[in-house]
Design an enzyme around this catalytic site. Sequence first.
Site, PDB file in Angstrom:
ATOM      1  N   SER A 129      -6.396  -0.195  -3.117  1.00 53.41           N
ATOM      2  CA  SER A 129      -5.223   0.542  -2.531  1.00 53.41           C
ATOM      3  C   SER A 129      -5.990   1.992  -2.128  1.00 53.41           C
ATOM      4  O   SER A 129      -6.578   2.591  -2.517  1.00 53.41           O
ATOM      5  CB  SER A 129      -4.013   0.921  -3.446  1.00 53.41           C
ATOM      6  N   LYS A 183      -1.261  -4.408  -8.574  1.00 48.99           N
ATOM      7  CA  LYS A 183      -1.310  -4.151  -7.138  1.00 48.99           C
ATOM      8  C   LYS A 183      -0.013  -4.125  -6.569  1.00 48.99           C
ATOM      9  O   LYS A 183       0.622  -3.643  -5.544  1.00 48.99           O
ATOM     10  CB  LYS A 183      -2.339  -4.549  -6.435  1.00 48.99           C
ATOM     11  N   HIS A 186       2.438  -1.983  -7.317  1.00 49.92           N
ATOM     12  CA  HIS A 186       2.322  -0.515  -6.605  1.00 49.92           C
ATOM     13  C   HIS A 186       3.019  -0.696  -5.317  1.00 49.92           C
ATOM     14  O   HIS A 186       3.692   0.312  -4.929  1.00 49.92           O
ATOM     15  CB  HIS A 186       0.696  -0.520  -6.467  1.00 49.92           C
ATOM     16  N   ASN A 187       2.722  -1.940  -4.507  1.00 48.39           N
ATOM     17  CA  ASN A 187       3.014  -1.919  -3.194  1.00 48.39           C
ATOM     18  C   ASN A 187       4.648  -1.882  -3.265  1.00 48.39           C
ATOM     19  O   ASN A 187       5.201  -1.424  -2.257  1.00 48.39           O
ATOM     20  CB  ASN A 187       2.704  -3.258  -2.552  1.00 48.39           C
ATOM     21  N   GLU A 190       5.519   1.595  -3.605  1.00 48.54           N
ATOM     22  CA  GLU A 190       5.329   2.076  -2.226  1.00 48.54           C
ATOM     23  C   GLU A 190       6.421   1.820  -1.334  1.00 48.54           C
ATOM     24  O   GLU A 190       7.143   2.545  -0.594  1.00 48.54           O
ATOM     25  CB  GLU A 190       4.130   1.494  -1.872  1.00 48.54           C
TER      26      GLU A 190
HETATM   27  C1  6PG Z   1      -2.235   0.065  -0.138  1.00 45.45           C
HETATM   28  C2  6PG Z   1      -1.418  -0.553   0.726  1.00 45.45           C
HETATM   29  C3  6PG Z   1      -1.627  -1.699   1.560  1.00 45.45           C
HETATM   30  C4  6PG Z   1      -0.597  -2.345   2.393  1.00 45.45           C
HETATM   31  C5  6PG Z   1       0.061  -1.834   3.229  1.00 45.45           C
HETATM   32  C6  6PG Z   1       1.033  -2.468   4.060  1.00 45.45           C
HETATM   33  O1  6PG Z   1      -2.312   0.064  -1.390  1.00 45.45           O
HETATM   34  O2  6PG Z   1      -3.459   0.518   0.534  1.00 45.45           O
HETATM   35  O3  6PG Z   1      -0.260  -0.953  -0.158  1.00 45.45           O
HETATM   36  O4  6PG Z   1      -2.334  -2.714   0.698  1.00 45.45           O
HETATM   37  O5  6PG Z   1      -0.927  -3.587   2.967  1.00 45.45           O
HETATM   38  O6  6PG Z   1       0.880  -0.724   2.709  1.00 45.45           O
HETATM   39  O7  6PG Z   1       1.846  -3.157   3.615  1.00 45.45           O
HETATM   40  P1  6PG Z   1       3.347  -3.606   4.282  1.00 45.45           P
HETATM   41  O8  6PG Z   1       2.813  -3.970   5.910  1.00 45.45           O
HETATM   42  O9  6PG Z   1       3.856  -4.896   3.703  1.00 45.45           O
HETATM   43  O10 6PG Z   1       4.387  -2.415   4.464  1.00 45.45           O
END
Ligand code: 6PG
Length: 482
Positions: A129, A183, A186-187, A190
Amino acid sequence: MPQADIGLIGLAVMGQNLVLNMNDHGFTVAVFNRTVSKVDDFLNGGAAGTNIIGTHSVEEFVGALKRPRRVMLLVKAGQAVDDFIEKVIPHLEDGDIIIDGGNSNYNDTIRRCKYVESKGLLYIGTGVSGGEEGARHGPSIMPGGSPAAWEHVKPIFQAVAAKADGEPCCDWVGENGAGHYVKMTHNGIEYGDMQLICEAYSLMKAVGMTPGEMSEVLAEWNKGELDSYLIEITRDILAARDPETGQAMVDVILDTAGQKGTGKWTGISALDMGIPLTLIGEAVFARCLSALKDERVAASEKLRGPKRTFKGDRAKFVEDVRAALYASKIISYAQGFMLLRAAAAEYGWNLNYGGIALMWRGGCIIRSQFLGRIKDAYSKKKEPTNLLLVPYFRSAVRKAQAAWRRVVIQAVRLGVPVPAFSSALAFYDAYRSERLPANLLQAQRDYFGAHTYERVDKPRGEFFHTNWTGTGGDTTASTYTA
Ligand code: 6PG
């Protein structure tokens, strides 16, 4: 004579930057790409003057690697990963390692790990990430898979990973799909963090603030307990102007959110395991709702709500919003760690929650000061059952609570949707309830389907059925389980 410490397939933006990062740390990296011309473009461009070895076929690529061979894939999640696994396997020998560094679904990683191990090889599925910048200067790396592979990739991964408080934001997560599961979570978090900031933006907009004013507010927030990468970039986004129109950049961007699926997977996994991951779920649905742009535009002509007139003290309200955001964020992380605990039990992973918080503390998209608090909470001798019960977070929520309720009330009054703020508050109120209305729900289930219920005055595990109408039978349907 093979020279490369590791090989990487997939020279898109993440791949190129990660390779340059490894090179900077003294590792020799061999690279390959499906569109072979990209290899030479890279060697003559970004990789010029480095020790990176360009290769033009899978054979040449594998031949360049020291043993045990470390083959890292940074290709599009899905079929491309399976295709490359098939392409490299015939060239590998016992003990060689295949590493998938994409955003793969953990179920695929569990399957691939088993398959690759059945060929006498080792497998790692790792979260990476931090986007382009992170890959280049220090991402957060979350590896899981065949435990025997870890010692062979550890020196490379920990060297190139971000450092937080001097420690690498990379450690072994667990077997098979554990790295990709962490991960994915984590997303999901996010998604939740981003939705919370968007709701704060929406509320500040509703009380008449300009993007420039909001940017100043976020600059202040970033000095306190909300200090994080996402607040920082939002501060900058809100200050940016569109060179074409001179308007605030944020005002010229269409309000329909995209998503690639990791938030959805997090929600699906929570539903599968019965974990109330409400905030992340709302964040995913908020993106789905935003995508119904044409329907919303049509509905906005027909469906009326309250007038958005705010009469209170704006500065006080903004401070309330900050507190509400912080409290909601605590709920989101508490839910995220509830999910991780459930997944650990479900899949037999021995997850180190403090270690995960440290991995997220730097390098990744959700990096923040706050994760240091979570790391501390999980570093105590007695592991907390829930973050909300940890004294630091308990007291933070207690302090923010009145403001949080005022914000949700104000949002309802103004007709501003705040699904993440309000669902977080609803979760808090439910989680702290000794008694919920599920007694009535059980009665309803028993009434129409003889699904049975337990009684407050009898031991748990004893099930009862009432013949509610006098006409139903006494047969129960107690074999039903979720
Ligand atoms: C990271 C992000 C990455 C992710 C984008 C897009 O940890 O660097 O999580 O892996 O792909 O944030 O995610 P979305 O297109 O689903 O918003």
